[in-house]
Write an enzyme that holds these catalytic residues in place. Structure first.
Site, PDB file in Angstrom:
ATOM      1  N   ILE A   1      56.171 -77.618   9.710  1.00  0.00           N
ATOM      2  CA  ILE A   1      54.921 -76.867   9.793  1.00  0.00           C
ATOM      3  C   ILE A   1      54.855 -75.992   8.541  1.00  0.00           C
ATOM      4  O   ILE A   1      55.583 -75.004   8.428  1.00  0.00           O
ATOM      5  CB  ILE A   1      54.882 -75.999  11.069  1.00  0.00           C
ATOM      6  CG1 ILE A   1      55.087 -76.889  12.304  1.00  0.00           C
ATOM      7  CG2 ILE A   1      53.576 -75.217  11.146  1.00  0.00           C
ATOM      8  CD1 ILE A   1      55.390 -76.127  13.572  1.00  0.00           C
TER       9      ILE A   1
ATOM     10  N   CYS B   1      60.926 -76.032   8.960  1.00  0.00           N
ATOM     11  CA  CYS B   1      61.292 -77.449   8.902  1.00  0.00           C
ATOM     12  C   CYS B   1      61.335 -78.055  10.298  1.00  0.00           C
ATOM     13  O   CYS B   1      61.473 -77.356  11.299  1.00  0.00           O
ATOM     14  CB  CYS B   1      62.659 -77.605   8.248  1.00  0.00           C
ATOM     15  SG  CYS B   1      62.732 -77.035   6.543  1.00  0.00           S
TER      16      CYS B   1
ATOM     17  N   GLU C   1      63.688 -79.808  11.708  1.00  0.00           N
ATOM     18  CA  GLU C   1      64.970 -79.616  12.373  1.00  0.00           C
ATOM     19  C   GLU C   1      65.017 -78.269  13.080  1.00  0.00           C
ATOM     20  O   GLU C   1      65.443 -78.167  14.235  1.00  0.00           O
ATOM     21  CB  GLU C   1      66.125 -79.699  11.362  1.00  0.00           C
ATOM     22  CG  GLU C   1      66.215 -81.029  10.643  1.00  0.00           C
ATOM     23  CD  GLU C   1      65.441 -81.050   9.328  1.00  0.00           C
ATOM     24  OE1 GLU C   1      64.261 -80.626   9.299  1.00  0.00           O
ATOM     25  OE2 GLU C   1      66.009 -81.502   8.329  1.00  0.00           O
TER      26      GLU C   1
END
Length: 141
Positions: free
Chosen positions: A49, A59, A61
């Protein structure tokens, strides 16, 4: 055992590729998806985002990881990551950035299985310890 591990990897990579479709990446055009496997078998996905002020970007992750931690999860087994130009199939391996490696290390330590994939059959698999040697975590404080 090997067959089960392969089925889990395939499912995680597919889930990461699906999560890429939700990415908000108007600045880089680079969409990333992640799928985080918890020890209890639940899976949390996330996408990157972006933000015009790049330091506020999150990120894929960390999006998946923070969602899981928010739901009370504290024990993780593996994460799959797939990334590439938005709207296109990945053409290369997308590894977690240093900030994501550090965030994951906080709860997962060096044994977390990290699957970096173009497709379910074209991937690189490493431990977080291999990606973040001499990691700094709670045991260091």
């Amino acid at each position: 055992m090997k067959e089960q591990r392969e089925m889990i990897r395939l499912a995680l990579v597919q889930r990461a590729k699906e999560a890429r479709k939700k990415a908000y990446c108007p600045y880089s055009g680079f969409a990333v998806g992640a799928a985080l496997l918890c020890a209890d078998g639940s899976v949390y996905d996330g996408c990157n985002i972006e933000n015009a002020g790049f330091t506020a970007t999150c990120c894929a992750e960390r999006t998946a990881f923070f969602r899981a931690v928010n739901d009370g999860k504290r024990d993780f087994k593996a994460i799959a990551i797939a990334g590439g130009r938005a709207g296109e199939e990945p053409t290369g391996i997308c590894a977690p950035c240093g900030v994501c490696r550090q965030a994951l290390y906080e709860f997962c330590g060096p044994s977390l299985n990290v699957i970096m994939a173009k497709t379910p059959d074209d991937f690189i698999e490493r431990t977080l310890g291999e990606l973040l040697p001499f990691g700094f975590g709670p045991a260091n404080i």
